[in-house]
Design a protein around this motif. Sequence first.
Motif, mmCIF file in Angstrom:
data_model
loop_
_atom_site.group_PDB
_atom_site.id
_atom_site.type_symbol
_atom_site.label_atom_id
_atom_site.label_comp_id
_atom_site.label_asym_id
_atom_site.label_seq_id
_atom_site.Cartn_x
_atom_site.Cartn_y
_atom_site.Cartn_z
ATOM 1 N N ALA A 250 4.200 1.163 -8.238
ATOM 2 C CA ALA A 250 4.122 0.817 -6.821
ATOM 3 C C ALA A 250 4.703 1.908 -5.935
ATOM 4 N N HIS A 251 5.744 2.597 -6.403
ATOM 5 C CA HIS A 251 6.406 3.605 -5.578
ATOM 6 C C HIS A 251 5.757 4.979 -5.697
ATOM 7 N N ASN A 252 5.176 5.296 -6.823
ATOM 8 C CA ASN A 252 4.655 6.639 -7.062
ATOM 9 C C ASN A 252 3.152 6.766 -6.847
ATOM 10 N N THR A 253 2.484 5.695 -6.494
ATOM 11 C CA THR A 253 1.056 5.750 -6.219
ATOM 12 C C THR A 253 0.776 5.144 -4.848
ATOM 13 N N GLN A 254 -0.410 5.413 -4.347
ATOM 14 C CA GLN A 254 -0.834 4.880 -3.061
ATOM 15 C C GLN A 254 -2.196 4.228 -3.215
ATOM 16 N N GLY A 255 -2.425 3.223 -2.400
ATOM 17 C CA GLY A 255 -3.703 2.533 -2.442
ATOM 18 C C GLY A 255 -3.529 1.032 -2.536
ATOM 19 N N PRO A 256 -4.628 0.304 -2.623
ATOM 20 C CA PRO A 256 -4.543 -1.162 -2.677
ATOM 21 C C PRO A 256 -3.851 -1.696 -3.919
ATOM 22 N N LEU A 257 -3.988 -0.992 -5.056
ATOM 23 C CA LEU A 257 -3.320 -1.462 -6.273
ATOM 24 C C LEU A 257 -1.803 -1.366 -6.131
ATOM 25 N N ALA A 258 -1.318 -0.279 -5.553
ATOM 26 C CA ALA A 258 0.118 -0.147 -5.317
ATOM 27 C C ALA A 258 0.605 -1.227 -4.357
ATOM 28 N N ASP A 259 -0.187 -1.562 -3.348
ATOM 29 C CA ASP A 259 0.193 -2.633 -2.418
ATOM 30 C C ASP A 259 0.267 -3.981 -3.130
ATOM 31 N N GLU A 260 -0.680 -4.239 -4.016
ATOM 32 C CA GLU A 260 -0.662 -5.515 -4.737
ATOM 33 C C GLU A 260 0.530 -5.601 -5.682
ATOM 34 N N PHE A 261 0.853 -4.516 -6.367
ATOM 35 C CA PHE A 261 2.028 -4.517 -7.247
ATOM 36 C C PHE A 261 3.320 -4.678 -6.436
ATOM 37 N N SER A 262 3.378 -4.062 -5.256
ATOM 38 C CA SER A 262 4.557 -4.229 -4.395
ATOM 39 C C SER A 262 4.702 -5.678 -3.959
ATOM 40 N N ARG A 263 3.602 -6.309 -3.621
ATOM 41 C CA ARG A 263 3.660 -7.720 -3.230
ATOM 42 C C ARG A 263 4.090 -8.586 -4.409
ATOM 43 N N MET A 264 3.605 -8.273 -5.606
ATOM 44 C CA MET A 264 4.002 -9.027 -6.788
ATOM 45 C C MET A 264 5.501 -8.893 -7.039
ATOM 46 N N LEU A 265 6.040 -7.689 -6.854
ATOM 47 C CA LEU A 265 7.473 -7.492 -7.041
ATOM 48 C C LEU A 265 8.285 -8.260 -5.999
ATOM 49 N N ARG A 266 7.812 -8.283 -4.764
ATOM 50 C CA ARG A 266 8.521 -9.051 -3.728
ATOM 51 C C ARG A 266 8.508 -10.538 -4.053
ATOM 52 N N LEU B 165 -7.009 1.437 -11.419
ATOM 53 C CA LEU B 165 -6.354 0.634 -12.448
ATOM 54 C C LEU B 165 -6.094 1.393 -13.748
ATOM 55 N N PRO B 166 -7.040 2.155 -14.323
ATOM 56 C CA PRO B 166 -6.737 2.849 -15.589
ATOM 57 C C PRO B 166 -5.560 3.810 -15.479
ATOM 58 N N ASP B 167 -5.503 4.605 -14.405
ATOM 59 C CA ASP B 167 -4.381 5.536 -14.250
ATOM 60 C C ASP B 167 -3.064 4.786 -14.058
ATOM 61 N N ALA B 168 -3.109 3.673 -13.332
ATOM 62 C CA ALA B 168 -1.883 2.894 -13.127
ATOM 63 C C ALA B 168 -1.379 2.313 -14.446
ATOM 64 N N ILE B 169 -2.271 1.838 -15.296
ATOM 65 C CA ILE B 169 -1.846 1.282 -16.588
ATOM 66 C C ILE B 169 -1.328 2.392 -17.498
ATOM 67 N N ASP B 170 -1.932 3.580 -17.422
ATOM 68 C CA ASP B 170 -1.404 4.710 -18.191
ATOM 69 C C ASP B 170 0.029 5.027 -17.781
ATOM 70 N N LEU B 171 0.276 5.072 -16.454
ATOM 71 C CA LEU B 171 1.626 5.340 -15.969
ATOM 72 C C LEU B 171 2.586 4.229 -16.379
ATOM 73 N N MET B 172 2.106 3.000 -16.348
ATOM 74 C CA MET B 172 2.942 1.874 -16.766
ATOM 75 C C MET B 172 3.262 1.958 -18.252
ATOM 76 N N THR B 173 2.289 2.354 -19.068
ATOM 77 C CA THR B 173 2.500 2.487 -20.509
ATOM 78 C C THR B 173 3.543 3.562 -20.815
ATOM 79 N N ILE B 174 3.417 4.697 -20.129
ATOM 80 C CA ILE B 174 4.388 5.782 -20.340
ATOM 81 C C ILE B 174 5.791 5.339 -19.927
#
Length: 306
Positions: free
Chosen positions: A191-207, A166-175
């Motif tokens: 969602a596209h540039n990372t892998q793992g459960p957090l990327a899957d959850e963000f992809s589902r949220m976008l869908r 989560l911290p790295d994902a929020i950093d990327l989102m902030t940038i």
Amino acid sequence: MTVVFVLGVLLVFVAIALLAMALRPAEEAEGLNRSLAVIEAIADAPKELRKDLEKPFGERVLEPLQQRALAVGRRISGADAEERIRRSLDLAGNPAGWTVDRVTASKVIGAGIGFSFGLLAGMVLTDALTLRLVIAAVGVVLGFFAPNMYLYQLAYDRTNKLQQELPDAIDLMTISVESGLGFDAAVQQVAHNTQGPLADEFSRMLREMQLGMGRAEALRSLNERVNLDDLKAFVSAMVQADSFGIPIAQVLRVQSSEMRVKRRQRAEEKAQQVPVKITVPLIFFILPTLFIAVLGPAAITIMDNF
């Protein structure tokens, strides 16, 4: 004479049996011939006609067994069992092939397997009937709750991984937001540039948002699927920023800073737990070996002197 008489009687019975077999009814012979003809026809039939008779073992045995176990599981489960199992599946990331019906059936099958192993172990370990029944009951309980424990372990591992990502994902989102992208586009970058459960959850949220769900509602749905306090705080901040019109970049910057502080605090907490956790192996494994290595030669010398 007695032996000759017994042999004669046996020969008479054998002759009667052979005569009965030779004079059997014509209908019985015809029935046997028809059965042989059916078997030969099945063997010579094309593969398309034999599909129903050559189904795999899973379709012939496992699926009916699962259906019966599912019916039993639904009867013995509570009214909210389906909702609780679905919640556990969401927390575990919805593993491939795992559904509510499969978990319910697996609990019943696991109870049966646990009873069999428990009864076998009781017969091997003890002769007392009471202890055998206790061991079998323990096996039933363990087998019944084994799917729940498996899903709990998956959810626990997934939550830890989400907390690390989560911290790295929020950093990327902030940038991404500070470089000019919108919030949805920033989430898509994560969602596209990372892998793992957090990327899957963000992809589902976008869908879900693409299907017509609002941003706040999609964020709340994400919050319900993940049992993580840091993500809940992030979702709450995003929903409030969306409701009150607060700039997203500023909120993300604050959330990113808080996530880094919390990650450092968790690392310090785990570092402080090391001395406490190492005490048990130090006392029971390291110190006895050290005493043997240090005091062993002296003890041997003292024994030789006496």
